[in-house]
Design an enzyme around this catalytic site. Structure first.
Site, PDB file in Angstrom:
ATOM      1  NE  ARG A 168      27.184  30.978  32.629  1.00  0.00           N
ATOM      2  CZ  ARG A 168      28.001  30.067  32.050  1.00  0.00           C
ATOM      3  NH1 ARG A 168      27.430  29.402  30.932  1.00  0.00           N
ATOM      4  NH2 ARG A 168      29.092  29.468  32.609  1.00  0.00           N
ATOM      5  CE  LYS A 212      31.427  39.737  39.289  1.00  0.00           C
ATOM      6  NZ  LYS A 212      30.397  40.005  37.995  1.00  0.00           N
ATOM      7  N   PRO A 229      30.916  45.113  43.287  1.00  0.00           N
ATOM      8  CG  PRO A 229      30.306  45.108  41.298  1.00  0.00           C
ATOM      9  CD  PRO A 229      31.058  45.960  42.225  1.00  0.00           C
ATOM     10  CG  ASP A 231      35.583  39.484  40.264  1.00  0.00           C
ATOM     11  OD1 ASP A 231      36.602  39.517  40.581  1.00  0.00           O
ATOM     12  OD2 ASP A 231      35.130  40.656  39.597  1.00  0.00           O
TER      13      ASP A 231
END
Length: 271
Positions: A168, A212, A229, A231
């Site tokens: 990330r 998301k 969102p 998930d």
DNA sequence: CATCAGGTGAAGT
DNA sequence: ACTTCACCTGAT
């Protein structure tokens, strides 16, 4: 210095601990330290009153910090209509009942964006740890060894190998660069004539930001309460038979609230 | 040591 | 359009 807010049907603990924000700590029983941007406050709820202590030197009247935190905590929000909307669906009635008092916080878009990029394929304790490391490494020092969330520029000029962001890292650095250079304008996409769909669409142009994360930022950072969102937990719930004819659109600007209720219900009830 | 955790992007059907 | 898979890292 401090202020009190009279609240109706508000639950500070549920609100803070529902996984929508990551920089809180219960420093004493019922006393939460909350950090947002370069601000710190300590909040405690006693029945229908929330006491908020800020780091301001003196209290002349209503300070900017007061206004900031009132907005942040969403004291003025009201989701009463949701109770009516879910009537008839036993499962959703249970979910809403479980989460009464949980509000959607109004977070800073920039901090929210980076936080939810970091959150992907990650667990909550580690997310919190990564963010604290990031702030300590790049943010400016505040009181008591606490650190502000780094600005885009601060994040750009940082070696963040020690932060443990994994893959990330590149996403975070790129977002910081885009925002710092003005190529991506966080304030502009939230401007007066922009809507939820446009915000999500814009956010998705950033590397490492998919549906998301974009919906989380829209919901928690831009106050788009219609954002929903999805998930792994929400996806699992949507597969339940009692959710077979569920459509998030039916809930309008309470869809995001319901999403957070479903999420909080899921992580606390092993769904 | 293998698997997994609040996804995403690229490459393959 | 839909499916599969690699990806960093720390925890179990």
């Amino acid at each position: 210095m401090s202020f009190s807010a009279r609240v109706y049907n508000y639950d500070l603990k549920k609100t803070l601990e529902s996984g929508q924000m990551f920089r809180y700590k219960e420093v004493q029983s019922g006393v939460y330290r909350v950090i947002s941007r370069d601000k710190v406050c300590y909040a405690k709820q006693v029945e229908d009153t929330i006491m908020v202590r800020t780091g301001e030197e003196k209290q002349t009247s209503v300070t900017d910090a007061d206004i900031y935190w009132r907005t942040y905590f969403g004291f003025g929000q009201n989701y009463e209509r949701l109770i009516e909307l879910v009537k008839g669906n036993k499962f959703l009635e249970k979910v809403v009942g479980y989460n009464l008092g949980l509000r959607i916080l109004k977070q800073d878009p920039w901090e929210c964006l980076i936080s939810f990029i970091i959150s992907q394929k990650n667990n909550i304790p580690h997310i919190m740890q990564c963010i604290e490391k990031l702030c300590a490494a790049a943010g400016s020092a505040m009181e008591e060894g606490l650190f502000a969330f780094p600005t885009p520029k601060e994040l750009c000029s940082l070696s963040i190998d020690k932060v443990g962001l994994g893959y990330r890292k590149a996403y975070v650095l790129n977002a910081a660069y885009q925002v710092d250079m003005g190529y991506f304008q966080l304030d502009k996409i939230g401007g007066i004539n922009r809507n939820y769909k446009a915000i999500v669409q814009e956010l998705c142009t950033l590397n490492g930001v998919g549906p998301k994360v974009a919906n989380c930022v829209a919901l928690f950072g831009y106050g788009c309460l219609e954002a929903f969102p999805i998930d792994v937990h929400i996806a699992r719930i949507l597969g339940l038979p009692e959710m077979s004819d569920f459509k998030s659109k039916d809930y309008g600007d309470l869809a995001g609230v319901l999403q957070q209720y479903l999420f909080n219900y899921a992580i606390n009830n092993g769904l």
